[in-house]
Design a protein around this motif. Sequence first.
Motif: not given
Length: 299
Positions: A125-129, A232-236
């Motif tokens: 879920a991490i935006d690596v851009s 990240l927990a919220i996003i996923t």
Amino acid sequence: MDWHSAIKGFQSYLKLEKSLSKNSIEAYSRDIDKLYQFADSQLIKIQPENITLIHLRQFIVWINELGMIPSSQARILSGIKSFYKYLLMEDLIKSDPSELLEAPKIQRKLPDTLSYIEINKLIDAIDVSKPEGARNKAILEVLYGSGLRVSELTELKLSNLYLDIEFIKVTGKGSKERLVPIGGSAVKALKIWIDNVRVHYQIKKGEEDLVFVNRRGTRLSRVYIFMVIKQLAIITGISKTISPHTFRHSFATHLVEGGADLRAVQEMLGHESITTTEIYTHLDREYLKGTIIQFHPRS
């Protein structure tokens, strides 16, 4: 001997003799300060050398009435025992009143863990851009890939990375160093962060050797890492209560489930006692129990 001078001497002992961190010394000091508050609240104020076993038992009742849970009570009493061992060692008292003091019985709480799938969901879920995305991915990979405490992660140094042989040197509690193996995924994420992103940051003087820094070139706080994980927990959509320590729990639990030797896990986590590590056998026991129920002819 008054309380202030006794506590000050104890703090010096913890720093110079036991090499404890500032946070640990402050925690011990808060524990002794509670005993001081109790002693000072009595009709006849009690000095440290006049505390008896009866007083300490009354103190347990006092902190229990304040609403402290058994685990907090046990931690406070552990600090008090250390305090009186110090006073005895320094010949400031003739006998240790805490020697026969029993801590309240506590049940060891089983730590929350994430499944391997859940950990992958968080990392994916991490935006690596974004520049901070490469850093945050490396943070999560290292937390899960080596079981570090969050304080060990924020203090991790470039000079202690041996990525060619997949090891890192970690400074843990009491300034004790240990070598911890680190997985290939974490190594890859670290190299991307260090070689492709961190090199473009202007690092603040004195922080040059830190692995993880923010865009201002200063060290990350533990609170920041906690907030990254929460987001990240919220996003996923993962509803478990998770923190950086959850990754450490998951690291240990997954190793034990996979059949890792408990002593090896103890060494990697930096636990002084094997008893502390044994808490991670809870899921392994459930698996074994389930296997017996399923396959044993007399079950």
